[in-house]
Design an enzyme around this catalytic site. Structure first.
Site: not given
Ligand code: IVH
Length: 669
Positions: A33, A35-37, A83, A137, A174, A224, A410, A425
């Site tokens: 996200d 990098e996307y932004d 947003l 959406r 969401e 929510y 070792c 080991c």
């Protein structure tokens, strides 16, 4: 030559369109996200500075992704928007100043402040209080019909409570997968050999966008509410905060972290508070949302291209970033476990710079299909160790990760047993990585019982390079000990005495002290009683070892491998040379047992006892029980369905007892 502005814009648009498709349509993001932004922000800045290249089909002008063909489409009566973002206090001040001016508002504005949930936006349509439609959406105008799936989400009411709700009401919110459920779901998926999801948001989106609702029903999803779309015939409050409370009254879930705040200061306080709560919340959030609370003011402010002017998101530092896997190192833990560690191009994620991440074991590397040179997604939730969650498809050169066969510290053999994910080991007595643990274990009460040689003293002795192996303990002097923390003359003298004292020991205790994997007190005792001498034990092969009680194939393998390591042998010889000794083990032949000196072989199945019980009964009488028939065998006990061992006994002329004769023998012995 640098790209022209037009080329740069066109390249960014193409890339972002590809990211959108992967994220929204396939639920499988190809970048973080963060990098996307950065890329979308860069595109917007370029477009703002060069309006001559503006275009209505730029991804900067649209929301979300294309709908999947397989779902029926739903036309949103009111578009589902996105947003804007602020990234700092000063950007928030600018945002508030801008809207306050636009409204010509004299006093500080009130904001409804909510967590920004990291899930999937959904619209729920209630008619006469009944849930009639649920849609994603999509691209903001057209979404996917996911009514059947949404009806399986437990905290979404199928009918509203009370009676004063509008005749038509669209609730927006969401869908998320709570973090605890996500972890459980992923562990289960991975243990069953499936891939698992990269993060809770993907898990939510992937679970909801299933064509088969019975799959969604098995996924732990929650919803929510954060807003309202269509409203027909009904009275709603004139404050956003109050509207959310109305939704709650009608049975719709809200998050607990919603509050009313005044001005920038109130908003920033809420931001700090929520950031602190972030790690303890049941769901993943990626920021906070500030919304002008007064609905009339919201309406006056209206919208820009794809987002309301009356709200903005304030993002938290990203918990996922991408970087490059430069190399893999292999670390040896204090018990010999070999852990591959990713060496990363340093990256700032979750509030710290990360340059290393544990890869746990070879299975994890295989699961991630990881190669050196890959671009990887690093995730670091607050207070949680950084993790590599995904290797991104790579265009560059990458090379296989090769697991070492000998210890990088070792050079003893590395052992990885079938069905075990951890490689270890086998140079336990010698390996520098395992030194402290080996010496502490050697000195412990159950083993050599060196009083006064606790963890703290061992650490200091090793750190000061006064000892490297347990054998070095016997060369220590009181003068070397006195300078250690909280030591002094008296304690030093006592410790030297305790070390000298421990040289007089027992074979079983010495064996235990060597710290051979899975050789605990009981096994050490059985080994000592069976083999009587260290030489005999060291010479024993896997088969001979398995004749000992409690010793199966795995333990036998550990013992053989341990004694095979030249470094371990050097330390054992040094221990003996230092004077460690024990009384001879009482030889079995000298015991007053009736079957002393006799060797038995058990074959076939017995009806009155298990093979192991028979073995123990014979051993209790002093007999030796062997697994193969040879000239040295005195008796073969043949139960039902005895096979090749019986044939061999007959061929060698060895006495064969059936079960009845065997029981007789036991009774009269
Ligand atoms: S309000 C018109 N409130 O963030 C305002 N969105 O980038 C539209 N989101 O698609 C959104 N928590 O999926 C709003 N408390 C919240 C939110 C929230 C998460 C998501 C939502 C939206 C995206 C916008």
């Amino acid at each position: 030559m640098p790209d022209s502005i037009a080329q740069q814009i066109s390249k960014l648009r193409q890339q972002i369109q590809k990211y959108n498709y992967n994220y929204y349509t396939l639920d499988s993001p190809s970048i973080t996200d963060a990098e996307y932004d950065r890329q979308i922000k860069l595109l917007r800045e370029l477009e703002a500075r060069h309006p001559e290249f503006a275009s209505s089909d730029s991804p900067s002008q649209s929301v979300g992704g294309k709908v999947l063909e397989a779902f029926s489409k739903v036309q949103h009566e009111l578009p589902m928007l996105s947003l804007g973002n602020v990234y700092s206090a000063s950007e928030l001040h600018d945002f508030i100043e801008r809207i306050t001016k636009r409204l010509e508002h004299a006093t500080e504005l009130d904001f409804c402040v909510e967590p920004k949930l990291d899930g999937l936006a959904i619209s729920l349509l209630y008619e006469q209080g009944k849930l009639v439609q649920a849609a994603t959406r999509g691209d903001g105008s057209v979404g996917e019909d996911v009514t059947h799936n949404v009806k399986t989400i437990q905290n979404i009411p199928q009918t509203l409570s009370g009676s004063d709700f509008p005749a038509r009401l669209e609730v927006r919110g969401e869908v998320v997968m709570p973090i605890a459920d996500f972890i459980r779901f992923n562990q289960q998926a991975i243990s069953e050999g499936n891939k698992g999801f990269v993060n809770p948001r993907n898990a939510a989106a992937g679970s909801l966008r299933q064509l088969d609702a019975t799959i969604t029903a098995q996924r732990p999803l929650a919803f929510y509410s954060y807003g309202i779309g269509i409203v027909e015939q009904g009275q709603l409050a004139d404050s956003h905060y109050q509207r959310l409370q109305q939704l709650k009254k009608w049975g719709l879930p809200l998050t607990n972290e919603i509050s009313l705040e005044t001005g920038a200061e109130g908003c920033l306080n809420a931001y700090q508070k929520l950031r602190q709560q972030r790690a303890n919340l049941p769901y993943e959030i990626d920021g906070i949302v500030y919304k002008v609370d007064n609905i009339m003011l919201q309406e006056r402010l209206g919208f820009v291209a794809r987002a309301p002017r009356w709200a903005t998101a304030h993002k938290f530092p990203a918990q996922e970033e991408q970087t490059k896997l430069l190399d893999v190192e292999f670390q040896v833990g204090r018990t010999g476990a070999i852990t591959p560690v990713a060496i990363l191009e340093p990256v700032f994620v979750g509030g710290v710079t990360v340059s290393r991440a544990s890869l746990h074991n070879a299975d994890e590397i295989a699961r991630l299909n990881l190669k050196i040179g890959d671009t990887v997604i690093i995730r670091r939730a607050a207070d949680v160790i950084p993790q590599i969650v995904q290797a991104l498809p790579n265009s560059g050169v990458s090379s296989e990760i090769i697991f070492p066969t000998t210890c990088p510290i070792c050079s003893s053999e590395i052992e990885r047993l079938e069905n075990e994910s951890i490689a270890r080991c086998t140079g336990g007595l010698y390996c520098a990585a395992q030194r402290k643990e080996a010496i502490r274990y050697f000195a412990s009460r159950k083993a050599m019982n060196i009083d006064g040689l606790g963890v703290k003293v061992v650490e200091q002795l090793v750190d000061a390079q006064l000892i490297n192996t347990p054998a070095d303990l016997f060369n220590l002097t009181a003068e070397q000990l006195i300078p250690l923390e909280r030591m002094g003359q008296k304690k030093a003298d006592n410790l030297i005495q305790a070390i000298a004292h421990c040289k007089q020991t027992h074979f079983a205790k010495f064996l235990l002290a060597l710290g051979i994997r899975e050789v605990g007190e009981a096994t050490a005792k059985n080994l000592a009683e069976h083999f009587l001498t260290l030489e005999a034990l060291q010479k024993a092969n896997k088969e001979a070892l398995q004749e000992v009680d409690d010793v199966g194939e795995v333990v036998a393998q550990h013992i053989v491998t341990f004694f095979r390591q030249p470094h371990n042998q050097t330390v054992i010889q040094a221990l003996l040379a230092a004077g460690i000794h024990w009384p001879d083990m009482p030889a079995k032949t000298t015991q007053a047992h009736t079957l002393s000196g006799k060797t038995f072989v058990l074959t076939g199945s017995l009806t009155h006892m298990s093979r192991n019980e028979a073995k123990q009964a014979l051993q209790a009488l002093g007999a030796k029980v062997s697994s193969s028939v040879s000239k040295k065998t005195d008796y073969v006990i043949a139960g039902k369905d005895a096979g090749s061992k019986l044939n061999k006994a007959e061929a060698l002329g060895i006495e064969v007892l059936n079960e009845e004769a065997f029981l007789n023998l036991l009774n009269h012995a």
